[in-house]
Write a protein that holds these residues in place. Structure first.
Motif, PDB file in Angstrom:
ATOM      1  N   ILE A 149       0.897  -1.094  -0.012  1.00  0.00           N
ATOM      2  CA  ILE A 149       0.030   0.014   0.159  1.00  0.00           C
ATOM      3  C   ILE A 149       0.908   1.213   0.031  1.00  0.00           C
ATOM      4  O   ILE A 149       0.340   2.315  -0.697  1.00  0.00           O
ATOM      5  CB  ILE A 149      -0.999  -0.014   1.378  1.00  0.00           C
ATOM      6  N   ALA A 150       1.953   1.173   0.722  1.00  0.00           N
ATOM      7  CA  ALA A 150       2.729   2.462   1.001  1.00  0.00           C
ATOM      8  C   ALA A 150       3.544   2.643  -0.489  1.00  0.00           C
ATOM      9  O   ALA A 150       3.738   3.939  -1.007  1.00  0.00           O
ATOM     10  CB  ALA A 150       4.085   2.134   1.794  1.00  0.00           C
ATOM     11  N   ILE A 151       3.749   1.623  -1.192  1.00  0.00           N
ATOM     12  CA  ILE A 151       4.382   1.755  -2.547  1.00  0.00           C
ATOM     13  C   ILE A 151       3.291   2.348  -3.613  1.00  0.00           C
ATOM     14  O   ILE A 151       3.752   3.367  -4.170  1.00  0.00           O
ATOM     15  CB  ILE A 151       5.168   0.331  -2.957  1.00  0.00           C
ATOM     16  N   ALA A 152       2.343   1.985  -3.668  1.00  0.00           N
ATOM     17  CA  ALA A 152       1.039   2.268  -4.414  1.00  0.00           C
ATOM     18  C   ALA A 152       0.745   3.921  -4.122  1.00  0.00           C
ATOM     19  O   ALA A 152       0.601   4.708  -5.071  1.00  0.00           O
ATOM     20  CB  ALA A 152      -0.125   1.605  -4.234  1.00  0.00           C
ATOM     21  N   VAL A 153       0.809   4.289  -2.918  1.00  0.00           N
ATOM     22  CA  VAL A 153       0.504   5.607  -2.353  1.00  0.00           C
ATOM     23  C   VAL A 153       1.766   6.229  -2.846  1.00  0.00           C
ATOM     24  O   VAL A 153       1.571   7.544  -3.270  1.00  0.00           O
ATOM     25  CB  VAL A 153       0.282   5.753  -1.015  1.00  0.00           C
ATOM     26  N   ILE A 154       2.820   5.781  -2.690  1.00  0.00           N
ATOM     27  CA  ILE A 154       4.300   6.817  -3.016  1.00  0.00           C
ATOM     28  C   ILE A 154       4.131   6.843  -4.426  1.00  0.00           C
ATOM     29  O   ILE A 154       4.556   7.976  -5.121  1.00  0.00           O
ATOM     30  CB  ILE A 154       5.379   6.107  -2.423  1.00  0.00           C
ATOM     31  N   GLY A 155       3.652   6.070  -5.158  1.00  0.00           N
ATOM     32  CA  GLY A 155       3.545   6.202  -6.667  1.00  0.00           C
ATOM     33  C   GLY A 155       2.447   7.017  -6.971  1.00  0.00           C
ATOM     34  O   GLY A 155       2.266   7.252  -8.527  1.00  0.00           O
ATOM     35  N   GLY A 156       1.799   7.612  -6.380  1.00  0.00           N
ATOM     36  CA  GLY A 156       0.753   8.544  -6.773  1.00  0.00           C
ATOM     37  C   GLY A 156      -0.788   8.148  -6.794  1.00  0.00           C
ATOM     38  O   GLY A 156      -1.479   8.875  -7.359  1.00  0.00           O
ATOM     39  N   THR A 157      -0.808   6.979  -6.467  1.00  0.00           N
ATOM     40  CA  THR A 157      -2.246   6.204  -6.394  1.00  0.00           C
ATOM     41  C   THR A 157      -3.065   7.037  -5.474  1.00  0.00           C
ATOM     42  O   THR A 157      -2.535   6.700  -4.160  1.00  0.00           O
ATOM     43  CB  THR A 157      -2.254   4.724  -6.272  1.00  0.00           C
ATOM     44  N   ALA A 158      -4.165   7.552  -5.743  1.00  0.00           N
ATOM     45  CA  ALA A 158      -4.748   8.218  -4.644  1.00  0.00           C
ATOM     46  C   ALA A 158      -5.759   7.244  -3.948  1.00  0.00           C
ATOM     47  O   ALA A 158      -6.275   6.353  -4.526  1.00  0.00           O
ATOM     48  CB  ALA A 158      -5.931   9.145  -5.318  1.00  0.00           C
ATOM     49  N   LEU A 159      -5.793   7.196  -2.533  1.00  0.00           N
ATOM     50  CA  LEU A 159      -6.878   6.498  -1.547  1.00  0.00           C
ATOM     51  C   LEU A 159      -8.107   6.418  -2.071  1.00  0.00           C
ATOM     52  O   LEU A 159      -8.910   5.816  -1.936  1.00  0.00           O
ATOM     53  CB  LEU A 159      -6.392   6.724  -0.416  1.00  0.00           C
ATOM     54  N   ILE A 213       3.579   9.860   5.639  1.00  0.00           N
ATOM     55  CA  ILE A 213       3.829  11.068   4.990  1.00  0.00           C
ATOM     56  C   ILE A 213       3.309  11.194   3.475  1.00  0.00           C
ATOM     57  O   ILE A 213       2.427  12.111   2.979  1.00  0.00           O
ATOM     58  CB  ILE A 213       5.479  11.375   4.538  1.00  0.00           C
ATOM     59  N   ALA A 214       3.092   9.979   2.813  1.00  0.00           N
ATOM     60  CA  ALA A 214       2.763   9.849   1.457  1.00  0.00           C
ATOM     61  C   ALA A 214       1.086   9.944   1.369  1.00  0.00           C
ATOM     62  O   ALA A 214       0.366  10.698   0.818  1.00  0.00           O
ATOM     63  CB  ALA A 214       2.891   8.262   0.833  1.00  0.00           C
ATOM     64  N   VAL A 215       0.459   9.489   2.672  1.00  0.00           N
ATOM     65  CA  VAL A 215      -0.961   9.773   2.735  1.00  0.00           C
ATOM     66  C   VAL A 215      -1.268  11.071   3.002  1.00  0.00           C
ATOM     67  O   VAL A 215      -2.275  11.927   2.433  1.00  0.00           O
ATOM     68  CB  VAL A 215      -1.674   8.819   3.930  1.00  0.00           C
ATOM     69  N   GLY A 216      -0.471  11.829   3.752  1.00  0.00           N
ATOM     70  CA  GLY A 216      -0.655  13.333   3.958  1.00  0.00           C
ATOM     71  C   GLY A 216      -0.572  14.128   2.757  1.00  0.00           C
ATOM     72  O   GLY A 216      -1.049  15.185   2.762  1.00  0.00           O
ATOM     73  N   LEU A 217       0.124  13.519   1.968  1.00  0.00           N
ATOM     74  CA  LEU A 217       0.612  14.446   0.720  1.00  0.00           C
ATOM     75  C   LEU A 217      -0.266  14.007  -0.403  1.00  0.00           C
ATOM     76  O   LEU A 217      -0.555  15.018  -1.347  1.00  0.00           O
ATOM     77  CB  LEU A 217       1.961  14.100   0.214  1.00  0.00           C
ATOM     78  N   SER A 218      -1.107  12.871  -0.118  1.00  0.00           N
ATOM     79  CA  SER A 218      -1.769  12.608  -1.427  1.00  0.00           C
ATOM     80  C   SER A 218      -2.949  13.235  -1.789  1.00  0.00           C
ATOM     81  O   SER A 218      -3.074  13.604  -3.038  1.00  0.00           O
ATOM     82  CB  SER A 218      -2.693  11.040  -0.961  1.00  0.00           C
ATOM     83  N   PRO A 219      -3.830  14.066  -0.597  1.00  0.00           N
ATOM     84  CA  PRO A 219      -4.953  14.589  -1.284  1.00  0.00           C
ATOM     85  C   PRO A 219      -4.362  16.101  -2.110  1.00  0.00           C
ATOM     86  O   PRO A 219      -4.741  16.459  -3.077  1.00  0.00           O
ATOM     87  CB  PRO A 219      -5.392  15.434  -0.066  1.00  0.00           C
ATOM     88  N   ALA A 220      -3.064  16.711  -1.554  1.00  0.00           N
ATOM     89  CA  ALA A 220      -2.484  17.902  -2.497  1.00  0.00           C
ATOM     90  C   ALA A 220      -2.023  17.421  -3.624  1.00  0.00           C
ATOM     91  O   ALA A 220      -2.218  18.078  -4.714  1.00  0.00           O
ATOM     92  CB  ALA A 220      -1.325  18.224  -1.781  1.00  0.00           C
ATOM     93  N   SER A 221      -1.590  16.014  -3.763  1.00  0.00           N
ATOM     94  CA  SER A 221      -0.988  15.569  -5.169  1.00  0.00           C
ATOM     95  C   SER A 221      -2.357  15.482  -5.861  1.00  0.00           C
ATOM     96  O   SER A 221      -2.088  15.843  -7.072  1.00  0.00           O
ATOM     97  CB  SER A 221      -0.309  14.321  -5.092  1.00  0.00           C
ATOM     98  N   ARG A 222      -3.342  15.023  -5.419  1.00  0.00           N
ATOM     99  CA  ARG A 222      -4.365  14.865  -6.520  1.00  0.00           C
ATOM    100  C   ARG A 222      -5.043  16.246  -6.808  1.00  0.00           C
ATOM    101  O   ARG A 222      -5.388  16.380  -8.031  1.00  0.00           O
ATOM    102  CB  ARG A 222      -5.562  14.138  -5.590  1.00  0.00           C
TER     103      ARG A 222
END
Length: 296
Positions: free
Chosen positions: A228-238, A282-291
């Motif tokens: 899951i960490a790798i998927a999120v780090i790769g930019g896959t939105a939760l 960290i990746a989950v925290g940055l995910s909304p901003a990235s999306r």
């Protein structure tokens, strides 16, 4: 070169788990059972083959728990079990409307218990030549397991980028209600994504256990969080709708290299798990901003 080969073999296993998780997450769901499916599918396949040998008068488990039966039967049964478990997850989520988090968590817990029941707490040692070949073969210095990973990656990248199925998966993750109004068979698509995840886990299980030449109940504990960490780090939105297998590949390379570096430095597994948890946070925290940035 030996360290690079080890890195590629490790990346093949976690990369396959991450690809399966990525496909599921693109629909706005999650799969916590990938690592449990990876191990359970192999254990159940070995047990089935052992029983099959007894039915036809062959003894394929010798000296306690050493398996010497046909690897081809185990490989095929492993793939079938992985697909069936993914199908069960998908049906529970799509038709019975169980939360994907709850459904796959239940599957994770049940399969972990099933591993101990089937093995009676003892490992199976895989002594077949085919297992040794799959686990150790390489072509021009490139491990066979990594080539398998690249093949699955290329197929999934084509599936998600060039087919109606891929476009429908992104549509469901982007706005599922709109996808339903557009006439998409969302339940069928969601079930197929979980079957793909189960199949990826089964392939990873074959590669992982062949390399170890054994399979044991507690193997791969915590690998689901790594995937899951790798998927999120790769930019896959939760929340779904954003991500791609190619981005997951880049994240897998970076993640595997980071863990490999920690191992070279002598950092204990406990601290490596802490690093995985912090990275995921960290990746989950940055995910909304990235999306939001991608949508703009």
């Amino acid at each position: 070169m030996r360290n690079l080969e080890t890195l590629l073999r490790f990346m093949a296993v976690i990369g396959l788990l991450s690809l399966g998780v990525t496909i599921v997450m693109l629909t706005g769901r999650i799969d916590l059972s990938v690592a449990a499916i990876m191990v359970f599918s192999v254990i159940s396949a070995v047990v089935f083959t052992k029983l099959l040998g007894g039915w036809i008068g062959e003894r394929w488990v010798v000296r306690g728990n050493s398996f010497v039966g046909p690897a081809s039967v185990v490989f095929l049964a492993t793939l079938v079990v992985g697909c069936v478990l993914g199908l069960m997850n998908g049906i529970g989520i799509a038709h019975f409307k169980v939360s994907s988090f709850i459904m796959t968590l239940v599957t994770l817990t049940a399969l972990r218990g099933g591993n101990y029941i089937l093995t009676d707490g003892h490992p199976y040692y895989l002594q077949s030549d085919a297992f040794r070949w799959v686990g150790n073969a390489d072509f021009l210095g490139i491990p066979f397991s990594f080539l398998v990973f690249c093949s699955v990656l290329a197929f999934l990248a084509w599936l998600m980028g060039r087919t109606n199925f891929g476009r429908h998966v992104y549509a469901i993750g982007g706005n599922e209600k709109a996808a339903i109004y557009a006439g998409l068979k969302t339940n069928r698509i969601v079930i197929l994504t979980f079957m793909i995840s189960g199949l990826c886990s089964a392939v990873a299980g074959i590669l992982f256990t062949s390399r170890l030449a054994s399979v044991d109940a507690p193997l791969a504990s915590g690998y689901e969080l790594t995937a899951i960490a790798i998927a999120v780090i790769g930019g896959t939105a939760l929340s779904g709708g954003v991500g791609s297998p190619w981005r997951t590949l880049l994240a897998a390379v970076a993640f595997a290299a980071g863990l490999n570096l920690l191992s070279i430095w002598g950092v204990s597994t406990w601290y490596q798990n802490l690093a995985i948890g912090l990275t995921l946070l960290i990746a989950v925290g940055l995910s909304p901003a990235s999306r939001k940035r991608l949508q703009l």
